[in-house]
Design an enzyme around this catalytic site. Structure first.
Site, PDB file in Angstrom:
ATOM      1  N   HIS A  29       0.918  -1.253  -0.165  1.00  0.00           N
ATOM      2  CA  HIS A  29      -0.031   0.069   0.064  1.00  0.00           C
ATOM      3  C   HIS A  29       0.797   1.068  -0.143  1.00  0.00           C
ATOM      4  CE1 HIS A  29       0.905  -0.655   4.133  1.00  0.00           C
ATOM      5  NE2 HIS A  29       0.238   0.652   4.439  1.00  0.00           N
ATOM      6  N   HIS A  31       1.190   4.007   2.113  1.00  0.00           N
ATOM      7  CA  HIS A  31       1.702   4.905   3.035  1.00  0.00           C
ATOM      8  C   HIS A  31       3.102   4.946   3.061  1.00  0.00           C
ATOM      9  CE1 HIS A  31      -2.165   4.316   5.689  1.00  0.00           C
ATOM     10  NE2 HIS A  31      -2.165   5.280   5.037  1.00  0.00           N
ATOM     11  N   ASP A  33       5.840   4.566   4.817  1.00  0.00           N
ATOM     12  CA  ASP A  33       6.829   3.605   5.353  1.00  0.00           C
ATOM     13  C   ASP A  33       7.031   2.547   4.692  1.00  0.00           C
ATOM     14  OD1 ASP A  33       4.049   3.035   6.101  1.00  0.00           O
ATOM     15  OD2 ASP A  33       4.693   2.071   7.825  1.00  0.00           O
ATOM     16  N   HIS A  34       6.156   2.255   3.392  1.00  0.00           N
ATOM     17  CA  HIS A  34       6.161   1.195   2.740  1.00  0.00           C
ATOM     18  C   HIS A  34       6.558   1.374   1.327  1.00  0.00           C
ATOM     19  CE1 HIS A  34       3.902  -1.741   5.577  1.00  0.00           C
ATOM     20  NE2 HIS A  34       3.530  -0.453   6.004  1.00  0.00           N
ATOM     21  N   HIS A 109      -7.192  -2.038   5.642  1.00  0.00           N
ATOM     22  CA  HIS A 109      -6.695  -0.970   6.131  1.00  0.00           C
ATOM     23  C   HIS A 109      -7.355   0.392   5.841  1.00  0.00           C
ATOM     24  CE1 HIS A 109      -3.306   0.413   8.246  1.00  0.00           C
ATOM     25  NE2 HIS A 109      -2.426   1.186   7.254  1.00  0.00           N
ATOM     26  N   ASP A 179      -0.214  -4.255   6.674  1.00  0.00           N
ATOM     27  CA  ASP A 179      -1.105  -3.452   7.775  1.00  0.00           C
ATOM     28  C   ASP A 179      -2.728  -4.124   7.473  1.00  0.00           C
ATOM     29  OD1 ASP A 179       1.334  -2.433   7.640  1.00  0.00           O
ATOM     30  OD2 ASP A 179       0.666  -0.259   7.914  1.00  0.00           O
ATOM     31  N   HIS A 237       5.945  -5.483  12.485  1.00  0.00           N
ATOM     32  CA  HIS A 237       5.313  -4.094  12.426  1.00  0.00           C
ATOM     33  C   HIS A 237       4.867  -3.499  13.748  1.00  0.00           C
ATOM     34  CE1 HIS A 237       2.669  -0.607  10.854  1.00  0.00           C
ATOM     35  NE2 HIS A 237       3.435  -0.904   9.837  1.00  0.00           N
TER      36      HIS A 237
END
Length: 270
Positions: A29, A31, A33-34, A109, A179, A237
């Site tokens: 996804h 976000h 941090d990914h 999510h 997530d 995570h």
């Protein structure tokens, strides 16, 4: 590679993995941090004079976000970046070659998000070399034997296939659940797999916060592992609120014993 946050290049170097071996990146996804490490990694590949295509898979609007960065920072690169936008609400095969198939896992999510299931393709049985030599079987017949054929000697005697081969190792499987809220419906896709990675952001004591942010607890991850009868669970995570991750491990192990913690540079054999 799955996901590409900041610091990915540092971790690759620490792991002593060759950059040139990386040809496919799967983004769960969008976000930060990914995925914020993508453009830096792509740029480094250009500086290294890469020539092989790099395939990146992820949910929309990956292409509209990444393409302007490529146009600005990576003009004149020596290789092609191929962006594949994928659906996150269905279970489908998005990549396949002779050794592995990769499937999406629909997650829940705050934005479109999916996990990935890696399924090793079954391999043919192994030839018993001593029996091949004993019967003087020519090389051009070996493939047929691997595919299940018996062998007929010159006098008409039939040598059964099971005397000439031994079973190959079972095909391996690995699922990555990024997530997500706890989703019992995932069990139908990951039943019996060898290794499940599942996020465990919170302890069950903070389950309310987990639901608010659409994350899972360690207990949630363990329940899914138990329900799916997977062979091993890895949790990760973790929220920064927990200075000690041991309680997360203990909570998961109380439900599913064969659980381990994800750690930097951890190598797990399947």
């Amino acid at each position: 590679m799955i996901d590409c946050g900041e610091g990915t290049q540092i971790q690759l170097r620490k792991s002593r993995l060759r950059f040139g071996r990386l040809n496919h990146i799967f983004i769960s996804h969008l976000h930060g941090d990914h995925c914020l490490g993508l453009i830096g990694l792509i740029s480094t590949f250009g500086l290294l004079k890469r020539t092989a295509k790099l395939h990146i898979y992820g949910p929309a609007p990956l292409a509209s976000i990444l393409q302007p960065q490529l146009d600005f920072f990576c003009e004149g690169m020596t290789y092609e970046v191929c962006i594949h936008e994928i659906e996150t609400n269905i279970h489908e095969c998005i990549y396949k070659d002779n050794s592995v198939s990769i499937w999406t896992l629909p997650l829940a999510h705050r934005m479109p998000c999916c996990g990935f299931l890696f399924k090793e393709e079954p391999v043919l049985p192994h030839i018993k070399k001593d029996m091949i030599n004993f019967y003087h079987i020519p090389h051009y017949d070996i493939q047929n034997i691997k595919e299940g054929a018996d062998y007929i000697l010159s006098d008409g005697t039939i040598v059964p296939n099971n005397r000439l081969v031994e079973p190959s190792d079972p095909a391996r499987s690995y699922a990555y659940c990024s997530d997500t809220l706890y989703k019992p419906s995932l069990s139908q896709f990951i039943e019996g797999i060898d290794l499940l990675y599942h996020e465990a952001t919170f302890l069950d004591a903070d389950a309310k916060r987990a639901r608010q942010t659409l994350h899972s607890t360690a207990a949630d991850a363990a329940k899914l592992a138990k329900q799916s009868q997977v062979k091993k669970l890895m949790i990760g995570h973790f929220s920064a609120r927990y200075e000690n991750e041991q309680p997360l491990l203990e909570e998961a192990k109380s439900i599913f014993e064969n659980t381990i913690l994800a750690e930097e540079n951890l190598c797990v054999s399947i």
